[in-house]
Design a protein around this motif. Sequence first.
Motif, PDB file in Angstrom:
ATOM      1  N   GLY A   1       0.810  -1.219   0.000  1.00  0.00           N
ATOM      2  CA  GLY A   1       0.000   0.000   0.000  1.00  0.00           C
ATOM      3  C   GLY A   1       0.840   1.264   0.000  1.00  0.00           C
ATOM      4  N   PHE A   2       0.248   2.337   0.492  1.00  0.00           N
ATOM      5  CA  PHE A   2       0.859   3.662   0.337  1.00  0.00           C
ATOM      6  C   PHE A   2       0.881   4.423   1.664  1.00  0.00           C
ATOM      7  CE2 PHE A   2      -1.340   2.445  -3.554  1.00  0.00           C
ATOM      8  CZ  PHE A   2      -0.323   2.539  -4.491  1.00  0.00           C
ATOM      9  N   SER A   3       1.905   5.255   1.790  1.00  0.00           N
ATOM     10  CA  SER A   3       2.011   6.177   2.911  1.00  0.00           C
ATOM     11  C   SER A   3       3.000   7.260   2.514  1.00  0.00           C
ATOM     12  CB  SER A   3       2.490   5.439   4.173  1.00  0.00           C
ATOM     13  OG  SER A   3       2.555   6.329   5.271  1.00  0.00           O
ATOM     14  N   TRP A   4       3.155   8.271   3.345  1.00  0.00           N
ATOM     15  CA  TRP A   4       4.177   9.297   3.099  1.00  0.00           C
ATOM     16  C   TRP A   4       4.887   9.584   4.418  1.00  0.00           C
ATOM     17  CZ3 TRP A   4       4.721  11.129  -1.969  1.00  0.00           C
ATOM     18  CH2 TRP A   4       5.791  12.031  -2.172  1.00  0.00           C
ATOM     19  N   ASP A   5       5.566   8.541   4.910  1.00  0.00           N
ATOM     20  CA  ASP A   5       6.214   8.622   6.216  1.00  0.00           C
ATOM     21  C   ASP A   5       7.676   8.213   6.163  1.00  0.00           C
ATOM     22  OD1 ASP A   5       5.876   5.966   5.660  1.00  0.00           O
ATOM     23  OD2 ASP A   5       4.709   5.478   7.452  1.00  0.00           O
ATOM     24  N   GLY A   6       8.234   8.130   4.964  1.00  0.00           N
ATOM     25  CA  GLY A   6       9.631   7.754   4.821  1.00  0.00           C
ATOM     26  C   GLY A   6       9.875   6.259   4.799  1.00  0.00           C
ATOM     27  N   SER A   7       8.822   5.465   4.949  1.00  0.00           N
ATOM     28  CA  SER A   7       8.967   4.013   4.958  1.00  0.00           C
ATOM     29  C   SER A   7       8.911   3.456   3.539  1.00  0.00           C
ATOM     30  CB  SER A   7       7.851   3.384   5.803  1.00  0.00           C
ATOM     31  OG  SER A   7       6.593   3.544   5.155  1.00  0.00           O
ATOM     32  N   ALA A   8       8.971   2.124   3.436  1.00  0.00           N
ATOM     33  CA  ALA A   8       8.875   1.475   2.124  1.00  0.00           C
ATOM     34  C   ALA A   8       7.529   1.745   1.473  1.00  0.00           C
ATOM     35  CB  ALA A   8       9.101  -0.024   2.277  1.00  0.00           C
ATOM     36  N   LEU A   9       6.509   2.043   2.294  1.00  0.00           N
ATOM     37  CA  LEU A   9       5.199   2.353   1.736  1.00  0.00           C
ATOM     38  C   LEU A   9       5.221   3.684   0.987  1.00  0.00           C
ATOM     39  CD1 LEU A   9       2.782   1.252   4.619  1.00  0.00           C
ATOM     40  CD2 LEU A   9       3.628  -0.072   2.657  1.00  0.00           C
ATOM     41  N   GLN A  10       6.112   4.575   1.389  1.00  0.00           N
ATOM     42  CA  GLN A  10       6.248   5.832   0.640  1.00  0.00           C
ATOM     43  C   GLN A  10       6.885   5.575  -0.716  1.00  0.00           C
ATOM     44  OE1 GLN A  10       7.756   9.314   2.683  1.00  0.00           O
ATOM     45  NE2 GLN A  10       8.859  10.001   0.860  1.00  0.00           N
ATOM     46  N   PHE A  11       7.845   4.642  -0.755  1.00  0.00           N
ATOM     47  CA  PHE A  11       8.462   4.314  -2.042  1.00  0.00           C
ATOM     48  C   PHE A  11       7.420   3.863  -3.052  1.00  0.00           C
ATOM     49  CE2 PHE A  11      10.132   1.327  -5.105  1.00  0.00           C
ATOM     50  CZ  PHE A  11      11.246   1.983  -5.590  1.00  0.00           C
ATOM     51  N   ASN A  12       6.358   3.209  -2.590  1.00  0.00           N
ATOM     52  CA  ASN A  12       5.338   2.685  -3.499  1.00  0.00           C
ATOM     53  C   ASN A  12       4.665   3.772  -4.326  1.00  0.00           C
ATOM     54  OD1 ASN A  12       5.876   0.116  -2.576  1.00  0.00           O
ATOM     55  ND2 ASN A  12       4.168   0.073  -1.126  1.00  0.00           N
ATOM     56  N   TRP A  13       4.721   5.015  -3.846  1.00  0.00           N
ATOM     57  CA  TRP A  13       4.196   6.111  -4.657  1.00  0.00           C
ATOM     58  C   TRP A  13       5.045   6.332  -5.907  1.00  0.00           C
ATOM     59  CZ3 TRP A  13      -0.443   7.877  -4.463  1.00  0.00           C
ATOM     60  CH2 TRP A  13      -1.145   7.938  -3.260  1.00  0.00           C
ATOM     61  N   HIS A  14       6.311   5.994  -5.827  1.00  0.00           N
ATOM     62  CA  HIS A  14       7.235   6.281  -6.929  1.00  0.00           C
ATOM     63  C   HIS A  14       6.825   5.596  -8.229  1.00  0.00           C
ATOM     64  CE1 HIS A  14      10.904   7.105  -9.110  1.00  0.00           C
ATOM     65  NE2 HIS A  14      11.161   5.811  -9.227  1.00  0.00           N
ATOM     66  N   PRO A  15       6.642   4.275  -8.270  1.00  0.00           N
ATOM     67  CA  PRO A  15       6.232   3.663  -9.540  1.00  0.00           C
ATOM     68  C   PRO A  15       4.864   4.114 -10.016  1.00  0.00           C
ATOM     69  CG  PRO A  15       6.178   2.050  -7.762  1.00  0.00           C
ATOM     70  CD  PRO A  15       6.860   3.252  -7.224  1.00  0.00           C
ATOM     71  N   VAL A  16       3.935   4.315  -9.081  1.00  0.00           N
ATOM     72  CA  VAL A  16       2.584   4.736  -9.477  1.00  0.00           C
ATOM     73  C   VAL A  16       2.611   6.133 -10.111  1.00  0.00           C
ATOM     74  CG1 VAL A  16       0.289   5.353  -8.621  1.00  0.00           C
ATOM     75  CG2 VAL A  16       1.420   3.283  -7.795  1.00  0.00           C
ATOM     76  N   LEU A  17       3.316   7.065  -9.474  1.00  0.00           N
ATOM     77  CA  LEU A  17       3.356   8.434  -9.984  1.00  0.00           C
ATOM     78  C   LEU A  17       4.151   8.529 -11.281  1.00  0.00           C
ATOM     79  CD1 LEU A  17       3.847  10.362  -6.622  1.00  0.00           C
ATOM     80  CD2 LEU A  17       1.827  10.424  -8.099  1.00  0.00           C
ATOM     81  N   MET A  18       5.230   7.765 -11.395  1.00  0.00           N
ATOM     82  CA  MET A  18       6.034   7.835 -12.612  1.00  0.00           C
ATOM     83  C   MET A  18       5.300   7.220 -13.800  1.00  0.00           C
ATOM     84  SD  MET A  18       8.408   9.517 -11.314  1.00  0.00           S
ATOM     85  CE  MET A  18       9.638   9.714 -12.584  1.00  0.00           C
ATOM     86  N   VAL A  19       4.656   6.069 -13.589  1.00  0.00           N
ATOM     87  CA  VAL A  19       3.887   5.467 -14.682  1.00  0.00           C
ATOM     88  C   VAL A  19       2.710   6.365 -15.044  1.00  0.00           C
ATOM     89  CG1 VAL A  19       2.402   3.521 -15.314  1.00  0.00           C
ATOM     90  CG2 VAL A  19       4.582   3.102 -14.176  1.00  0.00           C
ATOM     91  N   SER A  20       2.052   6.953 -14.035  1.00  0.00           N
ATOM     92  CA  SER A  20       0.897   7.821 -14.294  1.00  0.00           C
ATOM     93  C   SER A  20       1.282   9.074 -15.059  1.00  0.00           C
ATOM     94  CB  SER A  20       0.233   8.217 -12.964  1.00  0.00           C
ATOM     95  OG  SER A  20      -0.208   7.091 -12.258  1.00  0.00           O
ATOM     96  N   GLY A  21       2.364   9.741 -14.597  1.00  0.00           N
ATOM     97  CA  GLY A  21       2.733  11.023 -15.189  1.00  0.00           C
ATOM     98  C   GLY A  21       3.685  10.917 -16.356  1.00  0.00           C
TER      99      GLY A  21
END
Length: 244
Positions: free
Chosen positions: A35-55
Amino acid sequence: MRSSVLFYVSYALCLCSGLLCLLFVSVWSSCWRGGFSWDGSALQFNWHPVLMVSGLLVLYGYAAVVYRVPFTWQQKKLTWKLVHAALMLLALILSILGLCAVFDFHRQSHIPDLYSLHSWVGICTVIVFSLQWTLGLWGFLFPCSPLWFPGALKPVHIWMGKAILILSVASCISGINEKLFFTLNGNSSEPYSSLPAEAKFANSLGVLILVFGLVVFGILSKKKWKRPEIETESVHLLPHENSP
Protein backbone atom coordinates in the motif's frame (compact mmCIF):
# COMPACT_ATOMS: atom_id res chain seq x y z
CA MET A 1 -12.00 6.15 -44.39
CA ARG A 2 -9.75 3.15 -43.77
CA SER A 3 -7.07 5.43 -42.30
CA SER A 4 -9.65 6.97 -39.95
CA VAL A 5 -10.83 3.56 -38.73
CA LEU A 6 -7.22 2.46 -38.19
CA PHE A 7 -6.56 5.61 -36.20
CA TYR A 8 -9.50 5.10 -33.87
CA VAL A 9 -8.52 1.45 -33.36
CA SER A 10 -5.00 2.61 -32.48
CA TYR A 11 -6.34 5.39 -30.28
CA ALA A 12 -8.65 2.98 -28.42
CA LEU A 13 -5.69 0.64 -27.90
CA CYS A 14 -3.69 3.61 -26.61
CA LEU A 15 -6.40 4.55 -24.09
CA CYS A 16 -7.02 0.97 -22.95
CA SER A 17 -3.37 -0.03 -22.60
CA GLY A 18 -2.65 3.19 -20.69
CA LEU A 19 -5.48 2.52 -18.24
CA LEU A 20 -4.28 -1.06 -17.82
CA CYS A 21 -0.80 0.24 -17.00
CA LEU A 22 -2.30 2.44 -14.27
CA LEU A 23 -4.38 -0.45 -12.94
CA PHE A 24 -1.49 -2.92 -12.89
CA VAL A 25 1.01 -0.59 -11.21
CA SER A 26 -1.58 0.37 -8.57
CA VAL A 27 -2.50 -3.25 -7.86
CA TRP A 28 1.17 -4.26 -7.69
CA SER A 29 1.97 -1.51 -5.19
CA SER A 30 -1.18 -2.17 -3.14
CA CYS A 31 -1.42 -5.96 -3.06
CA TRP A 32 2.21 -7.10 -3.15
CA ARG A 33 4.09 -4.08 -1.80
CA GLY A 34 1.72 -3.22 1.08
CA GLY A 35 0.00 0.00 0.00
CA PHE A 36 0.86 3.66 0.34
CA SER A 37 2.01 6.18 2.91
CA TRP A 38 4.18 9.30 3.10
CA ASP A 39 6.21 8.62 6.22
CA GLY A 40 9.63 7.75 4.82
CA SER A 41 8.97 4.01 4.96
CA ALA A 42 8.87 1.47 2.12
CA LEU A 43 5.20 2.35 1.74
CA GLN A 44 6.25 5.83 0.64
CA PHE A 45 8.46 4.31 -2.04
CA ASN A 46 5.34 2.69 -3.50
CA TRP A 47 4.20 6.11 -4.66
CA HIS A 48 7.24 6.28 -6.93
CA PRO A 49 6.23 3.66 -9.54
CA VAL A 50 2.58 4.74 -9.48
CA LEU A 51 3.36 8.43 -9.98
CA MET A 52 6.03 7.83 -12.61
CA VAL A 53 3.89 5.47 -14.68
CA SER A 54 0.90 7.82 -14.29
CA GLY A 55 2.73 11.02 -15.19
CA LEU A 56 5.91 10.28 -17.11
CA LEU A 57 4.32 7.58 -19.24
CA VAL A 58 0.52 7.40 -19.47
CA LEU A 59 -0.51 11.03 -19.09
CA TYR A 60 2.47 12.09 -21.21
CA GLY A 61 1.40 9.68 -23.94
CA TYR A 62 -2.21 10.84 -23.85
CA ALA A 63 -1.10 14.48 -24.08
CA ALA A 64 1.26 13.71 -26.96
CA VAL A 65 -1.49 12.30 -29.21
CA VAL A 66 -4.21 14.84 -28.41
CA TYR A 67 -3.53 16.76 -31.67
CA ARG A 68 -4.03 13.57 -33.69
CA VAL A 69 -7.70 13.08 -32.71
CA PRO A 70 -9.74 14.11 -35.83
CA PHE A 71 -12.67 15.70 -33.98
CA THR A 72 -10.27 18.35 -32.60
CA TRP A 73 -9.29 19.46 -36.11
CA GLN A 74 -12.52 21.42 -36.62
CA GLN A 75 -11.96 23.37 -33.41
CA LYS A 76 -9.58 26.20 -32.62
CA LYS A 77 -6.02 25.00 -32.34
CA LEU A 78 -5.34 27.39 -29.46
CA THR A 79 -7.84 25.49 -27.31
CA TRP A 80 -6.04 22.19 -27.87
CA LYS A 81 -2.64 23.79 -27.46
CA LEU A 82 -3.76 24.81 -23.97
CA VAL A 83 -5.14 21.32 -23.29
CA HIS A 84 -1.87 19.79 -24.51
CA ALA A 85 0.20 22.15 -22.35
CA ALA A 86 -1.99 21.57 -19.27
CA LEU A 87 -1.84 17.78 -19.58
CA MET A 88 1.93 17.92 -20.04
CA LEU A 89 2.25 20.17 -16.98
CA LEU A 90 0.19 17.74 -14.89
CA ALA A 91 2.34 14.86 -16.17
CA LEU A 92 5.48 16.79 -15.20
CA ILE A 93 4.12 17.57 -11.72
CA LEU A 94 3.27 13.90 -11.08
CA SER A 95 6.75 12.91 -12.27
CA ILE A 96 8.41 15.38 -9.91
CA LEU A 97 6.26 14.12 -7.02
CA GLY A 98 7.38 10.59 -7.92
CA LEU A 99 11.00 11.69 -7.66
CA CYS A 100 10.30 13.41 -4.34
CA ALA A 101 8.81 10.17 -3.00
CA VAL A 102 11.89 8.09 -3.79
CA PHE A 103 14.46 10.72 -2.78
CA ASP A 104 12.75 11.26 0.58
CA PHE A 105 12.53 7.49 1.12
CA HIS A 106 16.25 7.17 0.38
CA ARG A 107 17.05 9.99 2.80
CA GLN A 108 14.99 8.46 5.60
CA SER A 109 16.47 4.98 5.00
CA HIS A 110 20.04 6.23 4.45
CA ILE A 111 20.17 4.83 0.93
CA PRO A 112 22.37 6.62 -1.64
CA ASP A 113 20.67 8.39 -4.55
CA LEU A 114 21.26 7.96 -8.27
CA TYR A 115 23.49 4.88 -8.06
CA SER A 116 21.75 2.70 -10.70
CA LEU A 117 21.33 2.94 -14.46
CA HIS A 118 17.55 3.14 -13.93
CA SER A 119 17.93 6.23 -11.76
CA TRP A 120 20.28 7.90 -14.25
CA VAL A 121 17.90 7.31 -17.16
CA GLY A 122 14.89 8.38 -15.08
CA ILE A 123 16.37 11.65 -13.84
CA CYS A 124 17.60 12.50 -17.35
CA THR A 125 14.11 11.84 -18.70
CA VAL A 126 12.49 14.25 -16.20
CA ILE A 127 15.14 16.91 -16.89
CA VAL A 128 14.63 16.68 -20.66
CA PHE A 129 10.85 16.68 -20.12
CA SER A 130 11.13 19.87 -18.02
CA LEU A 131 13.23 21.54 -20.71
CA GLN A 132 10.80 20.41 -23.41
CA TRP A 133 7.78 21.83 -21.58
CA THR A 134 9.51 25.14 -20.82
CA LEU A 135 10.67 25.65 -24.41
CA GLY A 136 7.24 24.66 -25.73
CA LEU A 137 5.53 27.16 -23.45
CA TRP A 138 7.85 29.94 -24.51
CA GLY A 139 7.84 29.09 -28.21
CA PHE A 140 4.18 28.20 -28.85
CA LEU A 141 2.14 30.06 -26.24
CA PHE A 142 4.03 33.19 -25.20
CA PRO A 143 3.40 36.04 -27.70
CA CYS A 144 6.64 37.74 -26.64
CA SER A 145 8.88 35.07 -28.14
CA PRO A 146 10.72 35.96 -31.39
CA LEU A 147 8.73 35.34 -34.57
CA TRP A 148 11.38 32.97 -35.93
CA PHE A 149 11.53 30.86 -32.79
CA PRO A 150 8.37 28.66 -33.16
CA GLY A 151 9.32 27.55 -36.68
CA ALA A 152 12.87 26.70 -35.59
CA LEU A 153 11.65 24.96 -32.44
CA LYS A 154 8.94 22.81 -34.05
CA PRO A 155 11.12 19.97 -35.49
CA VAL A 156 13.19 19.88 -32.29
CA HIS A 157 10.01 19.82 -30.19
CA ILE A 158 8.62 16.88 -32.17
CA TRP A 159 11.89 14.95 -31.99
CA MET A 160 12.28 15.59 -28.26
CA GLY A 161 8.68 14.47 -27.68
CA LYS A 162 9.37 11.05 -29.21
CA ALA A 163 12.72 10.80 -27.44
CA ILE A 164 11.09 11.47 -24.05
CA LEU A 165 8.53 8.74 -24.75
CA ILE A 166 11.30 6.23 -25.48
CA LEU A 167 13.21 7.28 -22.35
CA SER A 168 10.03 7.02 -20.27
CA VAL A 169 9.40 3.46 -21.41
CA ALA A 170 13.03 2.55 -20.72
CA SER A 171 12.89 4.16 -17.27
CA CYS A 172 9.69 2.37 -16.26
CA ILE A 173 10.75 -1.06 -17.50
CA SER A 174 14.21 -0.85 -15.92
CA GLY A 175 12.62 0.37 -12.67
CA ILE A 176 10.27 -2.63 -12.54
CA ASN A 177 13.17 -5.01 -13.14
CA GLU A 178 15.32 -3.33 -10.51
CA LYS A 179 12.53 -3.42 -7.90
CA LEU A 180 11.85 -7.11 -8.52
CA PHE A 181 15.54 -8.00 -8.19
CA PHE A 182 15.86 -6.12 -4.90
CA THR A 183 12.63 -7.35 -3.28
CA LEU A 184 12.39 -10.91 -4.53
CA ASN A 185 16.08 -11.75 -4.22
CA GLY A 186 16.56 -10.01 -0.87
CA ASN A 187 13.28 -9.99 1.07
CA SER A 188 11.31 -12.92 -0.32
CA SER A 189 11.20 -16.67 0.16
CA GLU A 190 10.58 -17.04 -3.56
CA PRO A 191 13.48 -15.67 -5.65
CA TYR A 192 12.87 -13.81 -8.87
CA SER A 193 14.34 -16.70 -10.86
CA SER A 194 11.48 -18.97 -9.76
CA LEU A 195 9.02 -16.49 -11.30
CA PRO A 196 6.50 -16.21 -8.44
CA ALA A 197 3.08 -14.57 -8.90
CA GLU A 198 4.41 -11.07 -8.18
CA ALA A 199 7.13 -11.46 -10.80
CA LYS A 200 4.62 -12.62 -13.40
CA PHE A 201 2.31 -9.72 -12.60
CA ALA A 202 5.06 -7.09 -12.66
CA ASN A 203 6.53 -8.52 -15.87
CA SER A 204 3.05 -8.26 -17.41
CA LEU A 205 3.02 -4.61 -16.37
CA GLY A 206 6.31 -4.18 -18.21
CA VAL A 207 4.84 -5.71 -21.36
CA LEU A 208 1.80 -3.40 -21.10
CA ILE A 209 4.13 -0.40 -20.78
CA LEU A 210 6.00 -1.51 -23.89
CA VAL A 211 2.72 -1.96 -25.81
CA PHE A 212 1.51 1.48 -24.73
CA GLY A 213 4.78 3.11 -25.79
CA LEU A 214 4.77 1.40 -29.18
CA VAL A 215 1.15 2.39 -29.88
CA VAL A 216 1.76 6.03 -28.93
CA PHE A 217 4.97 6.11 -30.98
CA GLY A 218 3.10 4.62 -33.94
CA ILE A 219 0.36 7.25 -33.72
CA LEU A 220 2.93 10.04 -33.55
CA SER A 221 4.89 8.63 -36.50
CA LYS A 222 1.94 8.38 -38.92
CA LYS A 223 2.05 11.53 -41.08
CA LYS A 224 -1.54 11.06 -42.31
CA TRP A 225 -2.78 11.42 -38.73
CA LYS A 226 -1.19 14.82 -38.14
CA ARG A 227 -3.50 17.80 -37.66
CA PRO A 228 -3.85 19.68 -40.99
CA GLU A 229 -2.32 23.15 -40.99
CA ILE A 230 -4.98 25.78 -41.72
CA GLU A 231 -3.95 29.31 -42.63
CA THR A 232 -6.83 30.92 -40.73
CA GLU A 233 -5.48 29.43 -37.50
CA SER A 234 -2.70 32.00 -37.52
CA VAL A 235 -5.04 34.70 -36.15
CA HIS A 236 -5.33 34.18 -32.38
CA LEU A 237 -4.78 36.00 -29.12
CA LEU A 238 -1.50 34.13 -28.92
CA PRO A 239 -0.23 34.43 -32.49
CA HIS A 240 2.29 31.60 -32.88
CA GLU A 241 0.68 28.57 -34.52
CA ASN A 242 3.71 26.61 -35.66
CA SER A 243 3.19 24.02 -32.96
CA PRO A 244 3.31 20.27 -33.59
